[in-house]
Scaffold this active site. Structure first.
Site, PDB file in Angstrom:
ATOM      1  CE1 TYR A  51       3.246  -1.884 -12.676  1.00 32.72           C
ATOM      2  CE2 TYR A  51       5.387  -2.910 -13.006  1.00 32.72           C
ATOM      3  CZ  TYR A  51       4.602  -1.934 -12.427  1.00 32.72           C
ATOM      4  OH  TYR A  51       5.157  -1.015 -11.601  1.00 32.72           O
ATOM      5  CD  GLU A  53       0.557   0.589 -15.278  1.00 28.21           C
ATOM      6  OE1 GLU A  53       1.330  -0.228 -15.810  1.00 28.21           O
ATOM      7  OE2 GLU A  53       0.874   1.734 -14.924  1.00 28.21           O
ATOM      8  CG  ASP A 196     -15.913   5.464   3.873  1.00 25.61           C
ATOM      9  OD1 ASP A 196     -15.853   4.228   3.997  1.00 25.61           O
ATOM     10  OD2 ASP A 196     -14.950   6.217   4.092  1.00 25.61           O
ATOM     11  CB  THR A 222     -11.327  -0.910   3.753  1.00 27.74           C
ATOM     12  OG1 THR A 222     -12.218  -1.102   4.854  1.00 27.74           O
ATOM     13  CG2 THR A 222     -10.726   0.481   3.811  1.00 27.74           C
ATOM     14  CE  LYS A 225     -11.214   0.150   8.346  1.00 26.18           C
ATOM     15  NZ  LYS A 225     -11.150   0.864   7.068  1.00 26.18           N
ATOM     16  NE  ARG A 231      -3.656  -3.673   6.420  1.00 22.62           N
ATOM     17  CZ  ARG A 231      -4.437  -3.151   7.375  1.00 22.62           C
ATOM     18  NH1 ARG A 231      -4.902  -1.926   7.259  1.00 22.62           N
ATOM     19  NH2 ARG A 231      -4.758  -3.849   8.444  1.00 22.62           N
TER      20      ARG A 231
END
Ligand code: DSN
Length: 416
Positions: A51, A53, A196, A222, A225, A231
């Site tokens: 974790y 954060e 984008d 992203t 691609k 991903r």
């Protein structure tokens, strides 16, 4: 992958089938790719246990010293590749990155100019089915009659609607974008700019397409691609938006970042900085050009008049076939594409008039111009033979034979 196999043979069997599907077929969905083995290893690394954060140096959990180093490497590499002032590598994917970007820059009710889905835009660019479209006032522009992005029309719409944000960068558009001109239009009407670049990030990283990052307020992408990473998503922005962007991602929208994916992003970015990646991006475009010429000469109707990037959007209805029928026939022939709306499509999204296909994944496997000529021929044959399962099986066998020359994850097995 002995542990998966011995503990869960059911899952292992399906993983093996998926691996073989990827090996034996032609993956032509333009948003897909094959990551390197180093990226695959990173996804299964121990950073998935942590974790973290917060952000490097400012975490809400102890034990983050090595995670900080990895996340900072990912940030620094992305900054260098794209010339970004600020980078956030935590967005889980493209859609959450876009939602965080809106949240960072806009007040509820603000107007955004974004491109219509059927003209190449994306669902998250204001399609009425999305939550964002209920929060912000999206006004959607379209390509012109010749199928090109019409910046004169964009300017007229910007003057009329006075948007707070102008959004460009698309999912099914195959042409170059003049980001400088878009910025001029935005400056004229006092709007901010967002791109984008999910589809074309790898081509931009390699210097093979225009780069909006040094010009625009904010750029989302992203990483899986053409950039050929895991991903995931990423936001790049001007320093003046850094705080708002980081706050929008965490704690605004997300909790603990997926640090195994961020580890894989760091590695993929290092790969994108190598000279071989430039060659890869050039070949993606060269391969797409061959498909443009070969499919065009076989009577396929190419939307936007052809391609400057990695993808082609094709109206298949002149071949007396729908997008769904073409996708199904190609699947049976071992060629994976996706059905897609064409501009102002009279048909419905689940059975539209078009198919969308691209070259990033085939190019990763090492296929070049000669293979693309064969691929175009198989696509044409399979669509003509859509009702002839014997012919489709014959094509599938030919495809499989060819893919053997381009091995994929050679040593990987989920069942041994
Ligand atoms: N699903 C992606 C694509 O295929 O283009 C976009 O989100």
């Amino acid at each position: 992958m002995k542990n998966i196999h011995s503990f869960d043979p059911e899952v292992a069997a399906s993983l093996e089938l998926e691996l073989n599907r990827q090996r034996d077929g032609l993956e032509m969905i333009p948003s897909e790719n094959f990551v390197s083995e180093a990226v695959l290893e990173a996804l299964g690394s121990v950073t998935t246990n942590k974790y973290a954060e917060g952000y490097p140096g400012k975490r809400y959990y102890g034990g983050c010293e090595y995670i900080d180093t990895i996340e900072q490497l990912a940030i620094d590499r992305a900054k260098k590749i794209f010339g970004a002032e600020h980078v956030n590598v935590q967005p889980l994917s493209g859609a959450p990155a876009n939602i965080a970007a809106y949240e960072a820059l806009l007040d509820h009710g603000d107007t955004v100019l974004g491109m219509d889905l059927s003209h190449g835009g994306h669902l998250t660019h204001g399609h009425p089915v999305t939550q964002s479209s209920k929060i912000y006032n999206f006004v959607r522009y379209k390509t012109n009659a010749e199928g090109k992005l019409d910046l004169d029309n964009l300017r007229e719409m910007a003057i009329e609607h006075k948007p707070k944000l102008i959004l460009v960068g698309y999912s099914a558009y195959s042409r170059e974008i003049d980001f400088e001109r878009v910025q001029e239009i935005a400056d004229e009407v006092g709007a901010m700019t967002m791109a984008d670049i999910a589809h074309i990030a790898g081509l931009i990283a390699a210097g093979e397409m225009n780069n909006p990052v040094p010009i625009f307020d904010i750029v989302t992408t992203t990483t899986h691609k053409t950039l050929r990473g895991p991903r995931g998503g990423m936001i790049m922005c001007k320093k003046k938006h850094a705080k708002a962007v980081d706050k929008a991602v965490f704690p605004g929208l997300q909790g603990g970042p997926h640090e195994n994916v961020i580890t894989a992003k760091a590695i993929a970015f290092k790969e994108a900085m190598q000279p071989e990646f430039k060659e890869y991006a050039k070949q993606i475009k060269a391969n797409a050009k061959v498909l443009e010429v070969e499919l065009g000469s076989r009577g396929f109707k190419l939307m936007f008049g052809g391609t400057d990037n990695h993808l082609l959007l094709i109206d298949v209805t002149p071949k007396d076939v729908t997008g769904h029928e073409a996708e199904t026939a190609l699947d049976k022939a071992g060629i994976t594409v996706n059905k897609n709306m064409i501009p102002d499509d009279p048909r419905k999204p689940l059975d539209p008039s078009g198919i969308r296909l691209g070259t990033p994944a085939l190019t990763t496997r090492g296929m070049k111009e000669d293979e693309m000529r064969k691929v175009a021929d198989w696509i044409d044959r399979a669509i003509s033979a859509r009702n002839d399962d014997d012919e489709l099986s014959k094509i599938k066998a030919e495809v499989e034979e060819m893919t053997k020359n381009f091995p994929l994850y050679e040593k990987l097995s989920y069942t041994e």
